[in-house]
Design a protein around this motif. Structure first.
Motif, PDB file in Angstrom:
ATOM      1  N   THR A  74       0.826  -1.217   0.000  1.00 61.01           N
ATOM      2  CA  THR A  74       0.000   0.000   0.000  1.00 61.01           C
ATOM      3  C   THR A  74       0.856   1.261   0.000  1.00 61.01           C
ATOM      4  OG1 THR A  74      -0.107   0.415   2.365  1.00 61.01           O
ATOM      5  CG2 THR A  74      -1.685  -1.188   1.490  1.00 61.01           C
ATOM      6  N   ILE A  75       0.176   2.378  -0.129  1.00 63.87           N
ATOM      7  CA  ILE A  75       0.798   3.705  -0.139  1.00 63.87           C
ATOM      8  C   ILE A  75       1.698   3.935   1.081  1.00 63.87           C
ATOM      9  CG2 ILE A  75      -1.249   4.746   0.977  1.00 63.87           C
ATOM     10  CD1 ILE A  75      -0.734   7.256  -0.751  1.00 63.87           C
ATOM     11  N   LEU A  76       1.352   3.334   2.199  1.00 62.96           N
ATOM     12  CA  LEU A  76       2.139   3.553   3.420  1.00 62.96           C
ATOM     13  C   LEU A  76       3.581   3.081   3.261  1.00 62.96           C
ATOM     14  CD1 LEU A  76      -0.348   2.543   6.236  1.00 62.96           C
ATOM     15  CD2 LEU A  76       0.842   4.733   6.071  1.00 62.96           C
ATOM     16  N   ALA A 231      -9.583  -0.234   7.046  1.00 63.09           N
ATOM     17  CA  ALA A 231      -8.952  -0.245   8.364  1.00 63.09           C
ATOM     18  C   ALA A 231      -8.551   1.164   8.806  1.00 63.09           C
ATOM     19  CB  ALA A 231      -7.724  -1.153   8.338  1.00 63.09           C
ATOM     20  N   ALA A 232      -7.832   1.882   7.903  1.00 62.06           N
ATOM     21  CA  ALA A 232      -7.300   3.200   8.288  1.00 62.06           C
ATOM     22  C   ALA A 232      -8.424   4.210   8.476  1.00 62.06           C
ATOM     23  CB  ALA A 232      -6.329   3.708   7.217  1.00 62.06           C
ATOM     24  N   GLY A 233      -9.496   4.060   7.702  1.00 66.79           N
ATOM     25  CA  GLY A 233     -10.591   5.013   7.816  1.00 66.79           C
ATOM     26  C   GLY A 233     -11.696   4.538   8.728  1.00 66.79           C
ATOM     27  N   GLY A 234     -11.709   3.250   9.074  1.00 65.92           N
ATOM     28  CA  GLY A 234     -12.770   2.719   9.913  1.00 65.92           C
ATOM     29  C   GLY A 234     -12.440   2.781  11.385  1.00 65.92           C
ATOM     30  N   MET A 281       0.497   4.334  18.502  1.00 62.83           N
ATOM     31  CA  MET A 281       1.870   3.972  18.108  1.00 62.83           C
ATOM     32  C   MET A 281       1.991   3.891  16.594  1.00 62.83           C
ATOM     33  SD  MET A 281       2.620   0.883  20.710  1.00 62.83           S
ATOM     34  CE  MET A 281       2.281   1.096  22.466  1.00 62.83           C
ATOM     35  N   ILE A 282       3.058   4.454  16.067  1.00 57.85           N
ATOM     36  CA  ILE A 282       3.368   4.320  14.642  1.00 57.85           C
ATOM     37  C   ILE A 282       4.857   4.000  14.547  1.00 57.85           C
ATOM     38  CG2 ILE A 282       3.762   5.722  12.556  1.00 57.85           C
ATOM     39  CD1 ILE A 282       0.863   4.914  12.696  1.00 57.85           C
ATOM     40  N   MET A 283       5.192   3.057  13.671  1.00 60.97           N
ATOM     41  CA  MET A 283       6.603   2.652  13.576  1.00 60.97           C
ATOM     42  C   MET A 283       7.287   3.229  12.335  1.00 60.97           C
ATOM     43  SD  MET A 283       6.411  -1.265  14.838  1.00 60.97           S
ATOM     44  CE  MET A 283       6.117  -1.684  16.554  1.00 60.97           C
ATOM     45  N   LEU A 306       5.612   6.941  20.048  1.00 60.83           N
ATOM     46  CA  LEU A 306       4.433   6.950  20.921  1.00 60.83           C
ATOM     47  C   LEU A 306       3.666   8.261  20.769  1.00 60.83           C
ATOM     48  CD1 LEU A 306       5.812   5.370  24.230  1.00 60.83           C
ATOM     49  CD2 LEU A 306       4.595   4.260  22.352  1.00 60.83           C
ATOM     50  N   ILE A 307       2.672   8.237  19.880  1.00 60.11           N
ATOM     51  CA  ILE A 307       1.852   9.429  19.653  1.00 60.11           C
ATOM     52  C   ILE A 307       1.127   9.808  20.945  1.00 60.11           C
ATOM     53  CG2 ILE A 307      -0.217  10.269  18.449  1.00 60.11           C
ATOM     54  CD1 ILE A 307       0.652   8.595  16.040  1.00 60.11           C
ATOM     55  N   GLY A 308       0.598   8.792  21.627  1.00 65.58           N
ATOM     56  CA  GLY A 308      -0.162   9.044  22.861  1.00 65.58           C
ATOM     57  C   GLY A 308       0.675   9.730  23.915  1.00 65.58           C
TER      58      GLY A 308
HETATM   59  C1  HEM Z   1      -9.558  10.175  13.434  1.00 64.76           C
HETATM   60  C2  HEM Z   1      -9.358   9.487  12.365  1.00 64.76           C
HETATM   61  C3  HEM Z   1      -8.012   9.100  11.812  1.00 64.76           C
HETATM   62  C4  HEM Z   1      -6.791   8.989  12.436  1.00 64.76           C
HETATM   63  C5  HEM Z   1      -6.457   9.257  13.897  1.00 64.76           C
HETATM   64  C6  HEM Z   1      -5.826   8.576  11.424  1.00 64.76           C
HETATM   65  C7  HEM Z   1      -4.470   8.367  11.663  1.00 64.76           C
HETATM   66  C8  HEM Z   1      -3.531   8.191  10.669  1.00 64.76           C
HETATM   67  C9  HEM Z   1      -2.103   8.152  10.889  1.00 64.76           C
HETATM   68  C10 HEM Z   1      -1.413   8.258  12.245  1.00 64.76           C
HETATM   69  C11 HEM Z   1      -1.503   7.989   9.679  1.00 64.76           C
HETATM   70  C12 HEM Z   1       0.001   7.966   9.388  1.00 64.76           C
HETATM   71  C13 HEM Z   1       0.565   6.589   9.301  1.00 64.76           C
HETATM   72  C14 HEM Z   1       2.071   6.652   9.152  1.00 64.76           C
HETATM   73  O1  HEM Z   1       2.626   7.744   8.975  1.00 64.76           O
HETATM   74  O2  HEM Z   1       2.709   5.596   9.223  1.00 64.76           O
HETATM   75  C15 HEM Z   1      -2.554   7.901   8.690  1.00 64.76           C
HETATM   76  C16 HEM Z   1      -2.333   7.707   7.330  1.00 64.76           C
HETATM   77  C17 HEM Z   1      -3.348   7.404   6.460  1.00 64.76           C
HETATM   78  N1  HEM Z   1      -4.714   7.488   6.710  1.00 64.76           N
HETATM   79 FE1  HEM Z   1      -5.589   8.062   8.423  1.00 64.76          FE
HETATM   80  N2  HEM Z   1      -6.480   8.420  10.239  1.00 64.76           N
HETATM   81  C18 HEM Z   1      -7.805   8.735  10.431  1.00 64.76           C
HETATM   82  C19 HEM Z   1      -8.801   8.719   9.464  1.00 64.76           C
HETATM   83  C20 HEM Z   1      -8.624   8.292   8.174  1.00 64.76           C
HETATM   84  C21 HEM Z   1      -9.677   8.174   7.192  1.00 64.76           C
HETATM   85  C22 HEM Z   1     -11.143   8.545   7.418  1.00 64.76           C
HETATM   86  C23 HEM Z   1      -9.085   7.679   6.058  1.00 64.76           C
HETATM   87  C24 HEM Z   1      -9.655   7.378   4.708  1.00 64.76           C
HETATM   88  C25 HEM Z   1     -10.744   7.182   4.341  1.00 64.76           C
HETATM   89  C26 HEM Z   1      -7.677   7.501   6.322  1.00 64.76           C
HETATM   90  C27 HEM Z   1      -6.754   7.017   5.420  1.00 64.76           C
HETATM   91  C28 HEM Z   1      -5.380   7.074   5.581  1.00 64.76           C
HETATM   92  C29 HEM Z   1      -4.410   6.695   4.554  1.00 64.76           C
HETATM   93  C30 HEM Z   1      -4.743   6.181   3.158  1.00 64.76           C
HETATM   94  C31 HEM Z   1      -3.136   6.923   5.092  1.00 64.76           C
HETATM   95  C32 HEM Z   1      -1.787   6.677   4.403  1.00 64.76           C
HETATM   96  C33 HEM Z   1      -1.248   7.988   3.829  1.00 64.76           C
HETATM   97  C34 HEM Z   1       0.125   7.842   3.193  1.00 64.76           C
HETATM   98  O3  HEM Z   1       0.826   6.856   3.406  1.00 64.76           O
HETATM   99  O4  HEM Z   1       0.516   8.771   2.445  1.00 64.76           O
HETATM  100  N3  HEM Z   1      -7.440   7.875   7.614  1.00 64.76           N
HETATM  101  N4  HEM Z   1      -3.777   8.049   9.309  1.00 64.76           N
END
Ligand code: HEM
Length: 406
Positions: A74-76, A231-234, A281-283, A306-308
């Motif tokens: 994935t993009i991550l 997962a990330a958005g749910g 937590m993010i690694m 540790l984001i928290g």
């Molecule tokens: C309160 C809600 C949310 C929190 C706390 C959150 C948290 C995060 C965090 C911490 C990351 C960074 C991961 C990293 O740097 O390793 C991330 C990336 C991402 N999130 Fe969220 N997220 C939320 C909602 C959403 C929603 C609603 C979606 C999509 C529908 C989403 C899609 C993504 C995607 C696709 C990435 C990867 C971006 C990339 O690699 O460029 N997230 N999110």
């Protein structure tokens, strides 16, 4: 002097990570953790530096083992130009006119349908009956998937999140995650092929047809991204909504302020992201030797940020253990952009692509819930308890209210 802080895998840590975080920040800002074979980083300045990564010292190669087994690539995991192109392919769908014109109605409808299920009953568990369902329903609906499959999406994302948070390496959790990858691929790939032939107005069709600099996503890329979205958005938005209500119910005067002025929902969300972030937590992986507070991280190490803890660093926030939607050291204006000063969405290249979508879901969802429950209160004597170490939030939140007539 050697200081012991509770192990991040211990029950003591899970019951109150914030106390352990304080001790780490003060006594062991760089801590080797044998079980996860990673360096734990707990201070705001260090976590911010790792995320922003201005000197190109960190990669996201950790996701090769952390999530690729369940989502695919994935993009991550991407970096450099490959990441920039992929980001340009997917990001427009989550902001601006796509978000406003296509997806706000989807958010409103899905929230309302869930609330209709309990608005006349006078009681509801905000976690089981609303928060765990709303964001995943929204994503599935945005993708144009069949409503009758929502229960399966819910099961899949629960297995995926369990895999991601499987710090102790439980074999059954690992196998369930890998099964999910196979099942999700069997479900999604035929739908993706069909959508390429007959595109519609939904997010899946947008992803299938998006093109930047002559690059398009393969079926496998689209499938992996959809899996990540569930997962990330749910899970994250689910925990954010539950967290906002848990925090506001514990501070009734702030709940009343938000009820009276709905523009404060964004502030309540920003402060919840700081105070009780859904992702703790993010690694990352170090590409070179890196100096952080407390010592050197050798090249090739896994770093657990540790984001928290960072979000409660007393060097960064006044009274960090106090929930205050009016605090002056947290900007609600920037809270959903890469200029955010909390770290709940990370920062830098991988800053959450869904932050604005999450804000819309929270503003609409919390607003509708407040309308439906004018005298919302916790069920008698109930005190919410947070669960989870990697992702964290209230496990249940039973509330009572007088139904609005009509
Ligand atoms: C309160 C809600 C949310 C929190 C706390 C959150 C948290 C995060 C965090 C911490 C990351 C960074 C991961 C990293 O740097 O390793 C991330 C990336 C991402 N999130 Fe969220 N997220 C939320 C909602 C959403 C929603 C609603 C979606 C999509 C529908 C989403 C899609 C993504 C995607 C696709 C990435 C990867 C971006 C990339 O690699 O460029 N997230 N999110």
């Amino acid at each position: 002097m050697s200081v012991t802080v509770p192990d991040i895998l211990s029950p003591e840590f899970e019951s109150d990570p914030y106390r352990a975080y304080r001790s780490m920040r003060q006594n062991a800002p760089l801590l080797w953790h044998e079980a996860t074979r990673s360096y734990i980083v707990s201070r705001y300045e260090d976590v911010e530096r790792v995320f922003k990564d201005k000197a190109g010292e960190f990669t996201t190669e950790n996701y090769d083992w952390q999530i690729e087994p369940v989502h695919g690539r994935t993009i991550l995991q991407l970096s450099g130009r490959e990441h920039a192109v992929r980001r340009a392919l997917v990001a427009p769908a989550f902001r601006g006119s796509d978000l406003r014109d296509k997806f706000l109605p989807v958010i409103e409808r899905n929230s309302r349908e869930l609330i209709d299920g309990f608005r006349h009953s006078g009681s509801v568990d905000l976690v089981a009956d609303y928060a765990t369902r709303f964001p995943v329903n929204v994503i599935a609906d945005m993708l144009g998937l069949d409503k009758s499959d929502y229960e399966r999406f819910h099961g899949w994302y629960t297995a995926v999140i369990a895999f991601l948070g499987n710090l102790s390496g439980d074999q059954e959790v690992a196998r369930a995650g890998e099964r999910t990858r196979v099942e999700f691929a069997a479900y999604m790939l035929p739908i993706i092929r069909k959508r390429r032939e007959e595109p519609g107005d939904d997010l899946l069709s947008t992803l299938c047809t998006a093109e930047v600099d002559g690059v398009r996503m393969s079926d496998e890329d689209v499938k992996a991204f959809c899996s990540l979205l569930l997962a990330a958005g749910g899970e994250t938005t689910d925990k954010a909504i539950a967290g906002i209500f848990a925090n506001l119910l514990a501070h009734p005067e702030q709940l009343e302020a938000v009820r009276a002025d709905r523009s404060l929902i964004a502030r309540a969300f920003a402060e919840t992201l700081r105070y009780t972030p859904p992702v703790h937590m993010i690694m990352r992986q170090s590409a070179t030797d890196v100096e952080l507070s407390g010592g050197t991280v050798p090249a090739g190490s896994t770093v657990t940020c540790l984001i928290g803890s960072a979000n409660r660093d007393e060097e960064r926030y006044r009274d960090p253990d106090t929930f205050d939607i009016f605090r002056e050291d947290l900007s609600a204006t920037n809270a959903f952009s890469a200029a955010a000063d909390h770290l709940a969405f990370a920062l830098g290249r991988h800053f959450c692509v869904g932050a604005l979508l999450a804000r819309s879901e929270v503003e609409i969802g919390v607003g509708q819930l407040l309308d439906a429950m004018p005298d919302l209160r916790a069920a008698d004597g109930f005190v919410p308890v947070e669960h989870g170490v990697f992702t964290r939030g209230p496990q249940s939140l039973p509330v009572r209210f007088t139904p609005v007539s009509g």
